[in-house]
Design a protein around this motif. Structure first.
Motif, PDB file in Angstrom:
ATOM      1  N   THR A 100      31.781  -1.865  16.101  1.00  0.00           N
ATOM      2  CA  THR A 100      33.225  -1.675  16.306  1.00  0.00           C
ATOM      3  C   THR A 100      33.579  -1.820  17.775  1.00  0.00           C
ATOM      4  N   ILE A 101      32.760  -1.219  18.651  1.00  0.00           N
ATOM      5  CA  ILE A 101      33.001  -1.338  20.097  1.00  0.00           C
ATOM      6  C   ILE A 101      32.897  -2.798  20.519  1.00  0.00           C
ATOM      7  N   ARG A 103      33.565  -5.408  18.744  1.00  0.00           N
ATOM      8  CA  ARG A 103      34.775  -6.114  18.284  1.00  0.00           C
ATOM      9  C   ARG A 103      35.964  -5.818  19.194  1.00  0.00           C
ATOM     10  N   VAL A 104      36.101  -4.554  19.618  1.00  0.00           N
ATOM     11  CA  VAL A 104      37.194  -4.172  20.522  1.00  0.00           C
ATOM     12  C   VAL A 104      37.070  -4.921  21.846  1.00  0.00           C
ATOM     13  N   TYR A 107      37.859  -8.680  21.400  1.00  0.00           N
ATOM     14  CA  TYR A 107      39.302  -8.915  21.250  1.00  0.00           C
ATOM     15  C   TYR A 107      40.015  -8.755  22.594  1.00  0.00           C
ATOM     16  N   SER A 108      39.666  -7.701  23.337  1.00  0.00           N
ATOM     17  CA  SER A 108      40.251  -7.474  24.667  1.00  0.00           C
ATOM     18  C   SER A 108      39.897  -8.605  25.621  1.00  0.00           C
TER      19      SER A 108
END
Length: 260
Positions: A100-101, A103-104, A107-108
């Motif tokens: 999840t981290i 992916r964040v 995206y950022s």
């Protein structure tokens, strides 16, 4: 990490482009590391320390030439380093899985690349606009200007810590707008001086969370250090506008692919 000649060549190419055009290494290096299959967290953490080491040499050169406004550097650092520490604390405290981290961060990273490409393309127009408004309130009142500089530092601190992008291109463009009468070499030198403590703090923070590959870092530096030297020697001899536009298009496409 096992030795890969491709990573050394990547470091050489990015170092050469940075020395030639001044475009931030993070916006080029991090997408390349993702292409090599490096996880986003490791790519960002390693790239931050890579940037700190490579830009430290730039600080020495720019300071020798008198191209650093240490007062502006101080105001930027006052905002960016605390913001970097808070961002690191949030990343460390998030109770979620590493996927999840990743992916964040990915995206950022995509959005940071898009904004960086736009900043590179419109840098000259932004400079003309800011010089036209050089007498505005926030340019003439030192207290307001200092607070805005700290605010820019906060924005850069969070962005750079999360994505490793922004210390170069985005930072310089925002300073162009806030300090339009300061000569361009001093703006560039000032932002490089600010980038060193920011990327060092953020990089050490990521390393403490295990987001660092020392073997990878060594291979990148092996290529980038001679690359920066060669690029600096040729700076001004290659059409700058053509190179910047080509890099901006490449960053925009990379950012678009990461987001969509």
């Amino acid at each position: 990490m096992d030795f890969q000649i491709g990573l050394v060549i990547a470091g050489l190419a990015v170092g050469f482009i940075v020395g030639l055009t001044g475009v931030g290494g993070g916006s080029l290096m991090t997408p390349i590391l993702l292409y090599f299959g490096i996880s986003p967290t490791t790519a960002v953490g390693t790239d931050l320390l890579y940037a700190a080491f490579t830009k430290a040499g730039g600080v020495f050169v720019h300071n020798k030439k008198g191209n650093i406004n240490w007062k502006i550097t101080g105001w930027l650092t006052l905002g960016s380093v605390p913001a970097a520490l808070v961002t690191l604390w949030i990343l460390h405290s998030i109770k979620t899985d590493i996927e999840t981290i990743n992916r964040v961060i990915k995206y950022s990273l995509g959005w940071a690349l898009l904004f960086t490409s736009i900043a590179i393309i419109f840098k000259k127009k932004l400079l003309v606009f800011s010089q036209k408004h050089a007498g505005d309130k926030f340019h003439s009142e030192s207290t307001t200007q200092n607070m805005l500089t700290i605010g820019i530092g906060v924005l850069l601190g969070a962005t750079v810590t999360l994505t490793s992008i922004g210390a170069g291109a985005l930072g310089t463009v925002t300073l162009f707008f806030l300090y339009p009468l300061l000569p361009t070499p001093r703006l560039v030198g000032t932002e490089i001086a600010h980038a060193v403590p920011l990327t060092l703090v953020a990089g050490i923070g990521h390393a403490s969370m295990g987001n660092l590959d020392l073997g990878l870092l060594g291979q990148l530096l092996m290529g980038s250090l001679p690359g920066i030297y060669m690029g600096s020697m040729l700076s001004g001899k290659v059409p700058d506008q053509f190179l910047r536009n080509a890099i901006a298009i490449m960053l925009f496409l990379a950012g678009y692919k990461l987001i969509f």
